[in-house]
Write an enzyme that holds these catalytic residues in place. Structure first.
Site, mmCIF file in Angstrom:
data_model
loop_
_atom_site.group_PDB
_atom_site.id
_atom_site.type_symbol
_atom_site.label_atom_id
_atom_site.label_comp_id
_atom_site.label_asym_id
_atom_site.label_seq_id
_atom_site.Cartn_x
_atom_site.Cartn_y
_atom_site.Cartn_z
ATOM 1 N N ARG A 123 17.723 -11.940 13.258
ATOM 2 C CA ARG A 123 18.342 -10.912 12.385
ATOM 3 C C ARG A 123 18.381 -11.336 10.912
ATOM 4 O O ARG A 123 19.197 -10.864 10.141
ATOM 5 C CB ARG A 123 19.746 -10.543 12.853
ATOM 6 C CG ARG A 123 19.741 -9.972 14.256
ATOM 7 C CD ARG A 123 21.011 -9.210 14.565
ATOM 8 N NE ARG A 123 20.907 -8.653 15.894
ATOM 9 C CZ ARG A 123 21.193 -9.317 17.000
ATOM 10 N NH1 ARG A 123 21.645 -10.555 16.932
ATOM 11 N NH2 ARG A 123 21.064 -8.746 18.173
ATOM 12 N N LYS A 145 10.110 -6.699 -1.063
ATOM 13 C CA LYS A 145 9.405 -5.777 -0.165
ATOM 14 C C LYS A 145 8.571 -6.611 0.801
ATOM 15 O O LYS A 145 7.741 -7.420 0.375
ATOM 16 C CB LYS A 145 8.483 -4.841 -0.948
ATOM 17 C CG LYS A 145 9.188 -3.636 -1.513
ATOM 18 C CD LYS A 145 8.167 -2.633 -2.006
ATOM 19 C CE LYS A 145 8.859 -1.450 -2.655
ATOM 20 N NZ LYS A 145 7.893 -0.520 -3.269
ATOM 21 N N GLU A 187 -2.473 -5.808 -11.818
ATOM 22 C CA GLU A 187 -1.009 -5.641 -11.729
ATOM 23 C C GLU A 187 -0.327 -6.094 -13.030
ATOM 24 O O GLU A 187 0.714 -5.566 -13.404
ATOM 25 C CB GLU A 187 -0.445 -6.434 -10.542
ATOM 26 C CG GLU A 187 -0.972 -6.002 -9.174
ATOM 27 C CD GLU A 187 -0.273 -4.764 -8.600
ATOM 28 O OE1 GLU A 187 0.582 -4.165 -9.272
ATOM 29 O OE2 GLU A 187 -0.627 -4.399 -7.454
ATOM 30 N N LYS A 228 9.429 -7.015 -13.721
ATOM 31 C CA LYS A 228 9.669 -6.660 -12.320
ATOM 32 C C LYS A 228 11.118 -6.944 -11.945
ATOM 33 O O LYS A 228 11.770 -6.131 -11.277
ATOM 34 C CB LYS A 228 8.712 -7.417 -11.400
ATOM 35 C CG LYS A 228 9.021 -7.150 -9.939
ATOM 36 C CD LYS A 228 7.865 -6.744 -9.123
ATOM 37 C CE LYS A 228 8.320 -6.207 -7.775
ATOM 38 N NZ LYS A 228 7.277 -6.176 -6.791
ATOM 39 N N GLU A 238 14.266 1.241 -4.383
ATOM 40 C CA GLU A 238 13.378 2.309 -4.835
ATOM 41 C C GLU A 238 13.956 3.709 -4.653
ATOM 42 O O GLU A 238 13.344 4.593 -4.066
ATOM 43 C CB GLU A 238 12.006 2.185 -4.138
ATOM 44 C CG GLU A 238 10.907 2.907 -4.921
ATOM 45 C CD GLU A 238 9.503 2.624 -4.408
ATOM 46 O OE1 GLU A 238 9.170 1.444 -4.185
ATOM 47 O OE2 GLU A 238 8.761 3.588 -4.235
ATOM 48 N N ARG A 242 12.226 2.032 -9.602
ATOM 49 C CA ARG A 242 11.269 1.097 -8.993
ATOM 50 C C ARG A 242 9.936 1.781 -8.663
ATOM 51 O O ARG A 242 8.895 1.134 -8.603
ATOM 52 C CB ARG A 242 11.872 0.447 -7.741
ATOM 53 C CG ARG A 242 10.972 -0.617 -7.156
ATOM 54 C CD ARG A 242 11.679 -1.543 -6.191
ATOM 55 N NE ARG A 242 10.733 -2.522 -5.668
ATOM 56 C CZ ARG A 242 11.067 -3.606 -4.989
ATOM 57 N NH1 ARG A 242 12.342 -3.860 -4.741
ATOM 58 N NH2 ARG A 242 10.153 -4.442 -4.560
ATOM 59 N N ASN A 246 4.645 1.719 -8.915
ATOM 60 C CA ASN A 246 3.521 2.281 -8.164
ATOM 61 C C ASN A 246 2.525 2.998 -9.069
ATOM 62 O O ASN A 246 1.680 3.755 -8.579
ATOM 63 C CB ASN A 246 4.034 3.246 -7.090
ATOM 64 C CG ASN A 246 4.904 2.522 -6.084
ATOM 65 O OD1 ASN A 246 4.601 1.398 -5.703
ATOM 66 N ND2 ASN A 246 5.999 3.142 -5.694
ATOM 67 N N HIS A 249 -0.996 3.586 -7.946
ATOM 68 C CA HIS A 249 -1.072 3.262 -6.518
ATOM 69 C C HIS A 249 -1.399 4.444 -5.622
ATOM 70 O O HIS A 249 -1.914 4.255 -4.528
ATOM 71 C CB HIS A 249 0.235 2.595 -6.052
ATOM 72 C CG HIS A 249 0.323 1.146 -6.442
ATOM 73 N ND1 HIS A 249 0.325 0.729 -7.750
ATOM 74 C CD2 HIS A 249 0.388 0.015 -5.695
ATOM 75 C CE1 HIS A 249 0.406 -0.593 -7.783
ATOM 76 N NE2 HIS A 249 0.441 -1.052 -6.558
ATOM 77 N N HIS A 253 -4.270 3.684 -3.097
ATOM 78 C CA HIS A 253 -4.145 3.679 -1.636
ATOM 79 C C HIS A 253 -5.195 4.582 -0.993
ATOM 80 O O HIS A 253 -5.747 4.256 0.056
ATOM 81 C CB HIS A 253 -2.728 4.094 -1.220
ATOM 82 C CG HIS A 253 -1.718 3.028 -1.500
ATOM 83 N ND1 HIS A 253 -0.374 3.273 -1.644
ATOM 84 C CD2 HIS A 253 -1.864 1.687 -1.687
ATOM 85 C CE1 HIS A 253 0.258 2.138 -1.889
ATOM 86 N NE2 HIS A 253 -0.619 1.163 -1.926
ATOM 87 N N HIS A 267 -7.161 -4.771 -3.572
ATOM 88 C CA HIS A 267 -6.004 -3.953 -3.955
ATOM 89 C C HIS A 267 -5.837 -3.869 -5.480
ATOM 90 O O HIS A 267 -5.686 -2.780 -6.036
ATOM 91 C CB HIS A 267 -4.736 -4.504 -3.302
ATOM 92 C CG HIS A 267 -3.489 -3.776 -3.729
ATOM 93 N ND1 HIS A 267 -3.213 -2.488 -3.339
ATOM 94 C CD2 HIS A 267 -2.484 -4.147 -4.559
ATOM 95 C CE1 HIS A 267 -2.066 -2.095 -3.886
ATOM 96 N NE2 HIS A 267 -1.603 -3.086 -4.632
#
Ligand code: GLY
Length: 372
Positions: A123, A145, A187, A228, A238, A242, A246, A249, A253, A267
């Protein structure tokens, strides 16, 4: 070279990102303060291990920290259920307990996978990110993330789980293949484009020297991480700001999916092309002047980066199919496409109501450029 620290202030989940040359050789001294017992489990991959694993283990040993290591295959394919199971069961076999610390040594794939394994193991156990790619140092190792890819798409299964420490050793970037370095640079540029026009101006001047000048590289990583960290502090999960991270992105994607997440498009390369398209879209929607997309493309080209759909080798599906892939992106809210658009360089914002026909025309034109 000095080691610099960017704090990520998130209350009980606060941590530091340490940035500088030779941090792997100091890893023991950096990590020891987190430990209740002097033992860690390291997970890495087979391209990184020969370069940095022995050094990391020696640095831990110097502080009397015992370590065991699991070496997974390199590549995006490792970010899946099978390797999540493999890593998690290995960590249990190593008898990692809740008070222990897991170390993720590698790029974004290892960071995301092992961050997620740490989130679900007993956990939640603490983990340290030791990012070895530019992309991981400026983006994926910071902000918590974590996750894996599934047949349905990228990063659709995961958790927010903040690391307890990030050690970004600028020296390791020297061993990166040029293509990987440039992909990570996608990035870096993104931060200037989304919120810091002066940083973008600085990159326009200094960007071409980053791969050879460690001091400039450190400055670029530092500024990226500062940006960041600030965004994550204000919007950890987000709900709003945040999403600006993206930028580029949604296009990226779709292109990654269209190219099968293969070597045809890394990427960070997709992010760069996506940023160029996002600025082009902003201009077509009358949000910014023609100068902005022109500057974005000119800088990416000056860096020798992929900028246009024509730079992606092989066939791409048509505009309609690319649009459908965008609609699958997890950033879709109530079926509407969400884009990060810009009113100028450094002025990005979230737009939820972008007309689909404008996007389709943009893609059609971009694909024609590829055909021509
Ligand atoms: N890479 C985007 C984010 O961390 O939110």
């Amino acid at each position: 070279m000095t080691i610099q620290t960017v704090p990520v202030a998130l209350g009980a989940r606060s941590y530091e990102v340490r940035i500088g040359e030779g941090l792997i050789d100091r890893a023991g001294a950096e990590i020891v303060r987190l430990l209740k017992r002097k033992r860690v489990a390291i997970v890495t991959e087979n391209r990184v291990a020969p370069l940095h694993l022995a050094r990391l283990q020696a640095a831990l040993e110097a502080e009397g920290i015992a370590s065991s290591a699991l070496v997974l295959p390199a590549g995006e394919g490792t970010k899946d259920w099978a390797h999540l199971a493999r890593a998690t069961e290995w960590l249990l076999e190593q008898k990692v307990e809740r008070r222990d610390v897991v170390v993720a040594l590698g790029g974004g794939v290892i960071g995301d996978l092992i961050g997620f394994a740490s989130a679900i193991l007993r956990r939640g156990v603490r983990f340290v990110q030791v990012p070895t790619s530019l992309l991981a140092q400026v983006d994926s190792s910071v902000g918590g993330k974590t996750g894996i890819n599934t047949a349905q798409g990228k990063n659709l299964v995961g958790a927010f789980h903040q690391p307890s420490l990030v050690l970004a050793d600028i020296g390791v970037l020297e061993s990166l293949p040029a293509r990987d370095f440039l992909a990570g640079y996608g990035e870096v540029v993104k931060y200037g484009l989304l919120g810091d026009p002066l940083f973008f101006e600085w990159l326009e001047v200094e960007g071409p020297r980053l791969s050879t000048d460690a001091a400039l590289r450190q400055r670029a990583v530092l500024r990226s991480v500062e940006m960041k960290a600030g965004i994550v502090e204000r919007d950890e999960t987000e709900e709003g700001e945040r999403a600006l991270l993206n930028l580029g992105h949604t296009f990226c994607h779709a292109l990654e999916s269209a190219t099968g997440y293969s070597d045809r498009l890394l990427h960070g390369e997709g992010v760069a092309i996506g940023c160029a398209l996002a600025f082009e879209l902003s201009q077509r929607l009358g949000l910014c002047s023609q100068e902005a997309p022109s500057r974005v493309r000119a800088h990416l080209k000056a860096m020798g980066m992929k900028t246009d759909l024509a730079d992606i080798p092989g066939e791409l599906p048509g505009a309609e199919a690319l649009l459908a892939l965008m609609a699958q992106d997890k950033k879709v809210i109530d079926g509407r496409l969400r884009f990060i658009l810009a009113r100028g360089i450094g002025q990005a914002f979230v737009a939820d109501d972008v007309p689909g026909d404008v996007v389709k025309r943009l893609l059609t034109d971009a694909l024609q450029g590829k055909a021509g």
